[in-house]
Design a protein around this motif. Structure first.
Motif, PDB file in Angstrom:
ATOM      1  N   ALA A 278      40.020  37.521  43.517  1.00  0.00           N
ATOM      2  CA  ALA A 278      39.805  38.213  44.546  1.00  0.00           C
ATOM      3  C   ALA A 278      39.666  39.231  43.642  1.00  0.00           C
ATOM      4  CB  ALA A 278      39.927  38.446  44.855  1.00  0.00           C
ATOM      5  N   ILE A 279      40.348  39.989  42.302  1.00  0.00           N
ATOM      6  CA  ILE A 279      41.073  41.123  42.383  1.00  0.00           C
ATOM      7  C   ILE A 279      39.734  41.385  40.821  1.00  0.00           C
ATOM      8  CG2 ILE A 279      42.762  42.570  40.553  1.00  0.00           C
ATOM      9  CD1 ILE A 279      44.369  41.608  42.025  1.00  0.00           C
ATOM     10  N   GLU A 280      39.576  40.275  40.062  1.00  0.00           N
ATOM     11  CA  GLU A 280      38.556  40.391  38.980  1.00  0.00           C
ATOM     12  C   GLU A 280      37.161  40.228  39.331  1.00  0.00           C
ATOM     13  OE1 GLU A 280      39.135  36.548  36.658  1.00  0.00           O
ATOM     14  OE2 GLU A 280      40.619  37.466  35.325  1.00  0.00           O
ATOM     15  N   THR A 281      37.085  39.897  40.774  1.00  0.00           N
ATOM     16  CA  THR A 281      35.610  40.374  41.219  1.00  0.00           C
ATOM     17  C   THR A 281      35.437  41.858  41.679  1.00  0.00           C
ATOM     18  OG1 THR A 281      35.662  37.956  41.611  1.00  0.00           O
ATOM     19  CG2 THR A 281      33.206  38.902  43.350  1.00  0.00           C
ATOM     20  N   ILE A 282      36.466  42.554  41.786  1.00  0.00           N
ATOM     21  CA  ILE A 282      35.906  43.607  42.317  1.00  0.00           C
ATOM     22  C   ILE A 282      35.523  44.190  41.209  1.00  0.00           C
ATOM     23  CG2 ILE A 282      37.374  45.790  42.833  1.00  0.00           C
ATOM     24  CD1 ILE A 282      39.987  44.555  44.085  1.00  0.00           C
ATOM     25  N   TYR A 283      35.250  44.489  40.578  1.00  0.00           N
ATOM     26  CA  TYR A 283      34.678  44.951  39.093  1.00  0.00           C
ATOM     27  C   TYR A 283      34.298  44.036  38.585  1.00  0.00           C
ATOM     28  CZ  TYR A 283      34.047  49.128  36.125  1.00  0.00           C
ATOM     29  OH  TYR A 283      32.944  49.520  34.797  1.00  0.00           O
TER      30      TYR A 283
END
Length: 289
Positions: A189-194
């Motif tokens: 999820a965090i990697e998809t933010i950017y």
């Protein structure tokens, strides 16, 4: 050079939002913005995330778990505020897009851009990278407090996040926290933010390549972009005009980033609840709410 580019340069040289002659246009633009904001249907508004913390802080006070409890609470509420700020930015930009479309002239539209829309767009464009870093650091800090809490008395920890305002290298950090069940979902999820493929996206590519300088070119006509090309054993720079970057293009790029941030917020809550279960297994802390 295209006539659109010439016109944009001419207008930018002529428009000063501080000039009193634009007061009426700016006031009318604000009124259109407020009307458009009120008319945004619920289904297109960016969802807000709840402030309810996964763990009630009073359950850890005056116990050995309080350092973890304080760290978790601090990062939870900070991330909640920042994810919601991202959502508010996108809703406001959507309403300002409607206001710009209703401007009485090209000059009035540029006055609104310079006065309100560009600073807001600049802030919104910085949020994906900032949120990705903030989430990663929150994971590292809360995990470190768990290591301190669960380690045998007198043991030495190799890395102490309390002594630094910087998280470790990306892959090293995730290796350190991989034992928690929530970690794979949270990392994804965090990697998809950017987005990792941002070079293929005109918004994120331009943001990174030119020092985040999208706002001065937003809605103002054609802009030129440099591309490095490898040939004959050397790199050469090729310049070519790109189509006007529209506010709608920026919004379309940022909406998935906000959705990923909302998802990361929920997964961070799962990690904190998993931490809390581990704390309860070892320390006699009240299980009541």
């Amino acid at each position: 050079m295209s006539s659109e580019t010439e016109q944009a340069k001419h207008l930018l040289g002529e428009v000063d939002p501080a000039d009193p002659k634009w007061d009426a246009s700016l006031g009318a633009g604000q009124a259109r913005y407020r009307s458009a904001l009120h008319q945004l249907p619920a289904e297109v508004r960016r969802p807000q995330v709840p402030f309810h913390a996964p763990v009630s802080r009073h359950l850890t006070m005056d116990t050995m778990a309080d350092a973890w409890g304080e760290t978790s609470e601090t990062h939870w509420y900070r991330l909640t505020n920042e994810v919601n700020d991202f959502g508010y930015c996108l809703d406001r930009l959507k309403a300002w897009q409607a206001s710009l479309d209703g401007a009485e002239s090209a000059e009035a539209r540029l006055a609104l851009l310079a006065e309100v829309v560009l600073p807001l767009a600049h802030h919104a464009l910085n949020l994906p990278m900032a949120l990705k870093s903030r989430f990663a650091f929150a994971v590292w800090r809360t995990h470190h407090e768990m290591d301190v809490l669960l380690s045998p008395p007198g043991s030495e920890l190799s890395s102490r996040s309390r002594d630094s305002h910087q998280a470790p290298k990306w892959n090293e950090m995730w290796s350190a926290v991989e034992r928690w069940e929530a970690t794979p979902r949270l990392r994804a999820a965090i990697e998809t933010i950017y987005p990792q493929n941002r070079d293929l996206d005109p918004v994120f590519s331009y943001r990174d390549r030119f020092m985040h300088r999208i706002p001065p070119y937003l809605e103002q006509g054609v802009w030129s972009q440099a591309h490095l090309v490898r040939g004959n054993g050397k790199w050469t720079v090729h310049m070519h005009d790109e189509p006007p970057l529209r506010l709608s293009t920026v919004l379309n790029a940022l909406v998935p980033s906000h959705a990923a941030a909302v998802n990361a917020h929920a997964e961070f809550g799962c990690l904190l609840r998993e931490h809390w279960a581990a704390v309860q297994d070892i320390y006699p802390i009240a299980r009541g709410g």
